[in-house]
Design a protein around this motif. Structure first.
Motif, PDB file in Angstrom:
ATOM      1  N   GLU A 146       0.841  -1.203   0.000  1.00 40.24           N
ATOM      2  CA  GLU A 146       0.000   0.000   0.000  1.00 40.24           C
ATOM      3  C   GLU A 146       0.872   1.248   0.000  1.00 40.24           C
ATOM      4  O   GLU A 146       0.591   2.233  -0.688  1.00 40.24           O
ATOM      5  CB  GLU A 146      -0.901  -0.013   1.234  1.00 40.24           C
ATOM      6  N   CYS A 147       1.964   1.201   0.775  1.00 39.86           N
ATOM      7  CA  CYS A 147       2.900   2.325   0.843  1.00 39.86           C
ATOM      8  C   CYS A 147       3.540   2.580  -0.514  1.00 39.86           C
ATOM      9  O   CYS A 147       3.597   3.728  -0.981  1.00 39.86           O
ATOM     10  CB  CYS A 147       3.957   2.034   1.904  1.00 39.86           C
ATOM     11  N   THR A 148       4.023   1.532  -1.176  1.00 35.94           N
ATOM     12  CA  THR A 148       4.696   1.706  -2.474  1.00 35.94           C
ATOM     13  C   THR A 148       3.728   2.156  -3.566  1.00 35.94           C
ATOM     14  O   THR A 148       4.149   2.710  -4.587  1.00 35.94           O
ATOM     15  CB  THR A 148       5.396   0.416  -2.924  1.00 35.94           C
ATOM     16  N   ASN A 149       2.430   1.917  -3.352  1.00 35.68           N
ATOM     17  CA  ASN A 149       1.421   2.340  -4.331  1.00 35.68           C
ATOM     18  C   ASN A 149       0.865   3.730  -4.039  1.00 35.68           C
ATOM     19  O   ASN A 149       0.012   4.229  -4.772  1.00 35.68           O
ATOM     20  CB  ASN A 149       0.259   1.338  -4.362  1.00 35.68           C
ATOM     21  N   HIS A 150       1.338   4.358  -2.964  1.00 35.86           N
ATOM     22  CA  HIS A 150       0.831   5.676  -2.576  1.00 35.86           C
ATOM     23  C   HIS A 150       1.147   6.709  -3.657  1.00 35.86           C
ATOM     24  O   HIS A 150       2.192   6.668  -4.303  1.00 35.86           O
ATOM     25  CB  HIS A 150       1.457   6.108  -1.244  1.00 35.86           C
ATOM     26  N   ALA A 151       0.237   7.645  -3.862  1.00 40.39           N
ATOM     27  CA  ALA A 151       0.380   8.654  -4.920  1.00 40.39           C
ATOM     28  C   ALA A 151       1.667   9.469  -4.783  1.00 40.39           C
ATOM     29  O   ALA A 151       2.236   9.907  -5.791  1.00 40.39           O
ATOM     30  CB  ALA A 151      -0.828   9.588  -4.903  1.00 40.39           C
ATOM     31  N   ALA A 152       2.137   9.664  -3.552  1.00 41.11           N
ATOM     32  CA  ALA A 152       3.333  10.487  -3.336  1.00 41.11           C
ATOM     33  C   ALA A 152       4.552   9.660  -2.948  1.00 41.11           C
ATOM     34  O   ALA A 152       5.547  10.213  -2.477  1.00 41.11           O
ATOM     35  CB  ALA A 152       3.051  11.528  -2.252  1.00 41.11           C
ATOM     36  N   PHE A 153       4.478   8.350  -3.165  1.00 40.29           N
ATOM     37  CA  PHE A 153       5.600   7.492  -2.762  1.00 40.29           C
ATOM     38  C   PHE A 153       6.877   7.865  -3.509  1.00 40.29           C
ATOM     39  O   PHE A 153       7.964   7.929  -2.927  1.00 40.29           O
ATOM     40  CB  PHE A 153       5.250   6.027  -3.010  1.00 40.29           C
ATOM     41  N   ALA A 154       6.757   8.123  -4.809  1.00 36.22           N
ATOM     42  CA  ALA A 154       7.935   8.481  -5.607  1.00 36.22           C
ATOM     43  C   ALA A 154       8.590   9.747  -5.072  1.00 36.22           C
ATOM     44  O   ALA A 154       9.820   9.839  -4.968  1.00 36.22           O
ATOM     45  CB  ALA A 154       7.537   8.676  -7.066  1.00 36.22           C
ATOM     46  N   GLU A 155       7.782  10.715  -4.704  1.00 29.64           N
ATOM     47  CA  GLU A 155       8.308  11.970  -4.170  1.00 29.64           C
ATOM     48  C   GLU A 155       9.000  11.739  -2.829  1.00 29.64           C
ATOM     49  O   GLU A 155      10.053  12.322  -2.552  1.00 29.64           O
ATOM     50  CB  GLU A 155       7.158  12.979  -4.016  1.00 29.64           C
ATOM     51  N   LEU A 156       8.439  10.866  -2.003  1.00 27.61           N
ATOM     52  CA  LEU A 156       9.040  10.554  -0.706  1.00 27.61           C
ATOM     53  C   LEU A 156      10.408   9.901  -0.891  1.00 27.61           C
ATOM     54  O   LEU A 156      11.389  10.300  -0.266  1.00 27.61           O
ATOM     55  CB  LEU A 156       8.123   9.615   0.086  1.00 27.61           C
ATOM     56  N   VAL A 157      10.462   8.922  -1.774  1.00 27.37           N
ATOM     57  CA  VAL A 157      11.704   8.171  -1.978  1.00 27.37           C
ATOM     58  C   VAL A 157      12.807   9.058  -2.555  1.00 27.37           C
ATOM     59  O   VAL A 157      13.970   8.962  -2.156  1.00 27.37           O
ATOM     60  CB  VAL A 157      11.456   6.962  -2.912  1.00 27.37           C
ATOM     61  N   SER A 158      12.440   9.927  -3.485  1.00 24.26           N
ATOM     62  CA  SER A 158      13.465  10.757  -4.131  1.00 24.26           C
ATOM     63  C   SER A 158      13.871  11.949  -3.275  1.00 24.26           C
ATOM     64  O   SER A 158      14.912  12.555  -3.520  1.00 24.26           O
ATOM     65  CB  SER A 158      12.957  11.254  -5.487  1.00 24.26           C
ATOM     66  N   GLY A 159      13.088  12.271  -2.245  1.00 22.07           N
ATOM     67  CA  GLY A 159      13.389  13.471  -1.473  1.00 22.07           C
ATOM     68  C   GLY A 159      13.773  13.265  -0.025  1.00 22.07           C
ATOM     69  O   GLY A 159      14.200  14.205   0.644  1.00 22.07           O
TER      70      GLY A 159
END
Length: 449
Positions: A146-159
């Protein structure tokens, strides 16, 4: 007794104050957070005693009821580390109190929402019953997905380096059977593609070790896709180190780990091309047999490599088995080499002392002849130029045994030398026969149970 009575009275006082309303939607005061932490700690302590369990659960229920309507913020969660709740990671009470708020925040399509989704997975209030253990694993993996599918997951990981690093390292803690029931690895792959963090790169190789394990049973092309991606990200980290060496000067150990990881990721072992292929060369800086300067000097014989160290208890416990194998094959074309490396210390097993040799390899090597004599080591011992935790051989723990055939190809890897030596003897006999070399007529007898 007086101390216990005082603690109980303090707790009753705290519970009495629990009737006060807790304001919603604002950061809780540090005083209230400390109160929550103290009460949770008391409950944790009581749960250690079976006769206090009922009382502890009642206190837990009261505390949960007090904070039921309060909408905690992520700042509240961060502030827990500044309270007396040093072990809040393990407090089910803290988890139960905070979980509804983490669940609420995780619905937000923002970086905070993605971060809350990760925390919700990390602090899931697990079922402590025996029957609930696997259900916990399933739930945790689904929350991770669910976490990896979150809409802002990419932003979290890259930032956010801290959370990105934690996200990847957490993969090692998950139940492989539970992972296979989800599409979690798709999210992990996407997250790795976004990673540009030096901090994350040092742990990415551990993700590959999980991905490539037999437990997950991934298709070879899927494993290879992960290997190539993680290798490229690791290379990016190395390039940044070489471009800005002053930035990473204080992180020598981490830098060395990243460089070692890159070697591992591009080894025949990581590519799945290790077995039945030529054994990677090992250069020795010292060997008890002066005729052996490198591993290839033993070509033409069946060679057993035992990766070990003087500080390793399980390694020393396997010496009896190695001694038996050496006795069996002393008149045959078989070479056993116990391979270690400079450790910065030497463990004197006879006198039960540890000698500091950091920065003085010659001193460490000088202790080995007496160690060999004291421990009745009858096979070859060598110090390798590289680390005993060899990336090329996939050595992540010692003791670790490899068997190489007379042609110099790796035939067996990761054997536990503490197992029945007759099993290894059966393999060695077969390799001698295959090479057309003399071998013992009678199988090695198994030890009496």
């Amino acid at each position: 007794m007086k101390k216990l009575l005082l603690v109980t009275l303090c707790f009753i006082s705290l519970v009495a104050n629990a009737q006060e309303s807790i304001p919603k939607g604002i950061t809780i005061s540090k005083e209230s957070l400390s109160e929550l932490a103290n009460m949770s700690n008391e409950i944790m302590k009581l749960l250690l005693f079976p006769d206090k369990r009922e009382e502890a659960l009642k206190r837990q229920e009261t505390l949960i009821e007090k904070y039921k309507e309060h909408q905690f913020t992520l700042e509240d969660f961060d502030n827990l580390q500044f309270t007396s709740a040093k072990d809040f990671n393990y407090s089910k009470t803290i988890r139960l109190v905070f979980y509804p708020s983490l669940d609420r925040i995780s619905k937000e399509r923002s970086v905070n929402g993605a971060r809350a989704a990760y925390l919700k997975m990390s602090y899931y209030p697990y079922d402590e019953s025996k029957n609930g253990k696997y259900d916990n694993e399933i739930k945790k993996v689904k929350l991770f997905e669910e976490c990896t599918n979150h809409a802002a997951f990419a932003e979290l990981v890259s930032g956010d380096n801290k959370f990105a690093s934690s996200i990847f390292s957490s993969l090692q803690m998950l139940n492989s059977n539970a992972v296979k029931q989800t599409h979690l690895l798709d999210g992990i792959y996407s997250a790795l593609k976004l990673n540009k963090s030096f901090e994350v790169s040092r742990g990415a190789v551990d993700v590959f070790k999980v991905i490539s394990s037999n437990n997950l049973g991934l298709a070879k092309d899927s494993v290879e896709a992960f290997r190539k991606l993680i290798s490229s990200k690791t290379k990016e980290a190395i390039d940044s180190i070489e471009t800005y060496p002053e930035k990473y000067a204080a992180n020598e150990r981490i830098v060395n780990k990243i460089k070692s990881s890159y070697v591992f990721l591009n080894s025949s072992f990581a590519k799945g091309e290790f077995l039945n292929n030529p054994a990677p060369e090992i250069e020795f800086i010292w060997c008890s047999n002066a005729d052996i300067k490198r591993l290839s000097d033993t070509k033409g014989k069946v060679t057993i490599i035992d990766f070990w160290a003087t500080w390793c208890g399980p390694c020393v416990r396997s010496f009896g088995n190695m001694r038996e194998l050496q006795e069996r094959y002393k008149d045959y074309q078989v070479t056993i080499i116990g391979v270690t490396s400079i450790q910065g210390s030497h463990t004197d097993r006879k006198n039960n002392i540890k000698v500091d040799t950091k920065g003085d390899p010659d001193k460490e090597i000088s202790y080995m002849p007496s160690f060999i004599k004291d421990m009745d080591i009858t096979w070859n011992i060598a110090f390798s130029k590289g680390n005993v935790f060899s990336s090329l051989y996939g050595v992540t723990g010692i003791p670790h045994v490899v068997i190489i055939d007379a042609k110099g190809d790796v035939r067996y890897n990761g054997i536990n030398p503490n197992s029945e030596p007759a099993h290894e003897a059966k393999k060695i006999d077969a390799l001698l026969q295959e090479a057309g070399l003399p071998f013992p007529v009678n199988p090695m007898s198994k030890k009496q149970q």
